[in-house]
Design an enzyme around this catalytic site. Structure first.
Site, mmCIF file in Angstrom:
data_model
loop_
_atom_site.group_PDB
_atom_site.id
_atom_site.type_symbol
_atom_site.label_atom_id
_atom_site.label_comp_id
_atom_site.label_asym_id
_atom_site.label_seq_id
_atom_site.Cartn_x
_atom_site.Cartn_y
_atom_site.Cartn_z
ATOM 1 N N CYS A 4 -6.253 -1.966 -3.662
ATOM 2 C CA CYS A 4 -5.191 -1.156 -4.271
ATOM 3 C C CYS A 4 -4.235 -2.044 -5.069
ATOM 4 O O CYS A 4 -3.677 -3.008 -4.551
ATOM 5 C CB CYS A 4 -4.435 -0.405 -3.181
ATOM 6 S SG CYS A 4 -2.950 0.401 -3.780
ATOM 7 N N CYS A 7 -0.704 -2.231 -3.519
ATOM 8 C CA CYS A 7 -0.703 -3.052 -2.299
ATOM 9 C C CYS A 7 -0.719 -4.538 -2.673
ATOM 10 O O CYS A 7 -0.038 -5.352 -2.047
ATOM 11 C CB CYS A 7 -1.898 -2.710 -1.418
ATOM 12 S SG CYS A 7 -1.719 -1.195 -0.461
ATOM 13 N N ASN A 86 3.731 11.820 -9.751
ATOM 14 C CA ASN A 86 2.534 12.555 -10.170
ATOM 15 C C ASN A 86 1.530 12.540 -9.024
ATOM 16 O O ASN A 86 1.222 11.472 -8.481
ATOM 17 C CB ASN A 86 1.920 11.899 -11.406
ATOM 18 C CG ASN A 86 2.866 11.902 -12.594
ATOM 19 O OD1 ASN A 86 3.550 12.895 -12.849
ATOM 20 N ND2 ASN A 86 2.937 10.782 -13.315
ATOM 21 N N HIS A 97 -1.627 4.809 -5.130
ATOM 22 C CA HIS A 97 -0.695 4.381 -4.079
ATOM 23 C C HIS A 97 0.583 5.115 -4.449
ATOM 24 O O HIS A 97 1.122 4.893 -5.553
ATOM 25 C CB HIS A 97 -0.530 2.854 -4.116
ATOM 26 C CG HIS A 97 0.421 2.283 -3.101
ATOM 27 N ND1 HIS A 97 0.065 1.256 -2.248
ATOM 28 C CD2 HIS A 97 1.720 2.557 -2.830
ATOM 29 C CE1 HIS A 97 1.101 0.935 -1.491
ATOM 30 N NE2 HIS A 97 2.128 1.718 -1.830
ATOM 31 N N HIS A 99 3.872 6.638 -5.609
ATOM 32 C CA HIS A 99 4.997 5.973 -6.269
ATOM 33 C C HIS A 99 5.895 7.018 -6.890
ATOM 34 O O HIS A 99 5.464 8.112 -7.256
ATOM 35 C CB HIS A 99 4.514 4.967 -7.318
ATOM 36 C CG HIS A 99 3.502 5.514 -8.278
ATOM 37 N ND1 HIS A 99 2.165 5.628 -7.943
ATOM 38 C CD2 HIS A 99 3.617 5.993 -9.540
ATOM 39 C CE1 HIS A 99 1.509 6.155 -8.969
ATOM 40 N NE2 HIS A 99 2.369 6.398 -9.946
HETATM 41 P P1 5GP Z 1 1.068 7.177 -12.686
HETATM 42 O O1 5GP Z 1 0.352 7.317 -14.005
HETATM 43 O O2 5GP Z 1 0.071 6.946 -11.561
HETATM 44 O O3 5GP Z 1 2.063 8.247 -12.380
HETATM 45 O O4 5GP Z 1 1.951 5.867 -12.806
HETATM 46 C C1 5GP Z 1 1.397 4.587 -12.711
HETATM 47 C C2 5GP Z 1 2.337 3.652 -13.420
HETATM 48 O O5 5GP Z 1 2.006 2.345 -13.058
HETATM 49 C C3 5GP Z 1 2.262 3.741 -14.951
HETATM 50 O O6 5GP Z 1 3.536 4.125 -15.477
HETATM 51 C C4 5GP Z 1 1.840 2.342 -15.373
HETATM 52 O O7 5GP Z 1 2.488 1.900 -16.556
HETATM 53 C C5 5GP Z 1 2.218 1.499 -14.163
HETATM 54 N N1 5GP Z 1 1.374 0.326 -13.959
HETATM 55 C C6 5GP Z 1 0.015 0.290 -13.998
HETATM 56 N N2 5GP Z 1 -0.415 -0.965 -13.722
HETATM 57 C C7 5GP Z 1 0.694 -1.716 -13.498
HETATM 58 C C8 5GP Z 1 0.895 -3.089 -13.168
HETATM 59 O O8 5GP Z 1 -0.043 -3.890 -13.019
HETATM 60 N N3 5GP Z 1 2.180 -3.517 -13.026
HETATM 61 C C9 5GP Z 1 3.247 -2.661 -13.177
HETATM 62 N N4 5GP Z 1 4.468 -3.195 -13.017
HETATM 63 N N5 5GP Z 1 3.088 -1.360 -13.485
HETATM 64 C C10 5GP Z 1 1.833 -0.887 -13.638
HETATM 65 ZN ZN ZN Z 2 -1.871 0.668 -1.802
#
Ligand code: 5GP
Ligand code: ZN
Length: 113
Positions: A4, A7, A86, A97, A99
């Site tokens: 993950c 993680c 989301n 994971h 968030h």
């Molecule tokens: P989701 O699309 O799942 O709601 O949000 C995932 C978020 O994680 C996205 O806004 C994306 O820009 C962020 N993200 C993806 N990979 C990384 C990473 O390696 N480091 C950081 N700091 N953010 C990440």
């Molecule tokens: Zn995780």
């Protein structure tokens, strides 16, 4: 969870720009910010998504909202902010994971896309 991404960020195996950390919560800057303030607030414990929250793990989710309120005060987000989680691919979840996006620093329109 060995595989993950978040993680690994919690463990320091992948670098991140840390904003806040305590025993159960980690906050860091989103790598692709969509607002001047775009933090990701996560539990250190692996929970995949919001529909996995239950009576045995909800304490950390409550604590996450305390942390968000504290950060909002400390960072002076007096103009308003938005918290988004989301849940599932159709809702835009790309990292499994749980968030909470904390967004601020520009006008945020509603309804969400
Ligand atoms: P989701 O699309 O799942 O709601 O949000 C995932 C978020 O994680 C996205 O806004 C994306 O820009 C962020 N993200 C993806 N990979 C990384 C990473 O390696 N480091 C950081 N700091 N953010 C990440
Ligand atoms: Zn995780």
């Amino acid at each position: 969870m060995n595989d993950c991404l978040f993680c690994k960020i919690v463990k320091g195996e992948i670098p991140s720009k840390k904003i806040y950390e305590d025993e159960s919560v980690y906050v860091f800057e989103d790598i692709a910010p969509t607002a001047p303030v775009h933090y990701l607030v996560i539990p250190k414990e692996h929970i995949s998504k919001l529909d996995e929250v239950n009576a045995s793990n909800s304490a950390v989710i409550a604590h996450i909202y305390e942390v968000i309120a504290q950060l909002a005060r400390e960072k002076g987000l007096d103009d308003g902010f938005r918290v988004v989680s989301n849940c599932g691919e159709s809702a835009g979840q790309s990292v499994f994971h749980i968030h909470f996006h904390l967004l601020a620093g520009r006008p945020l329109t509603w309804p969400a896309g």
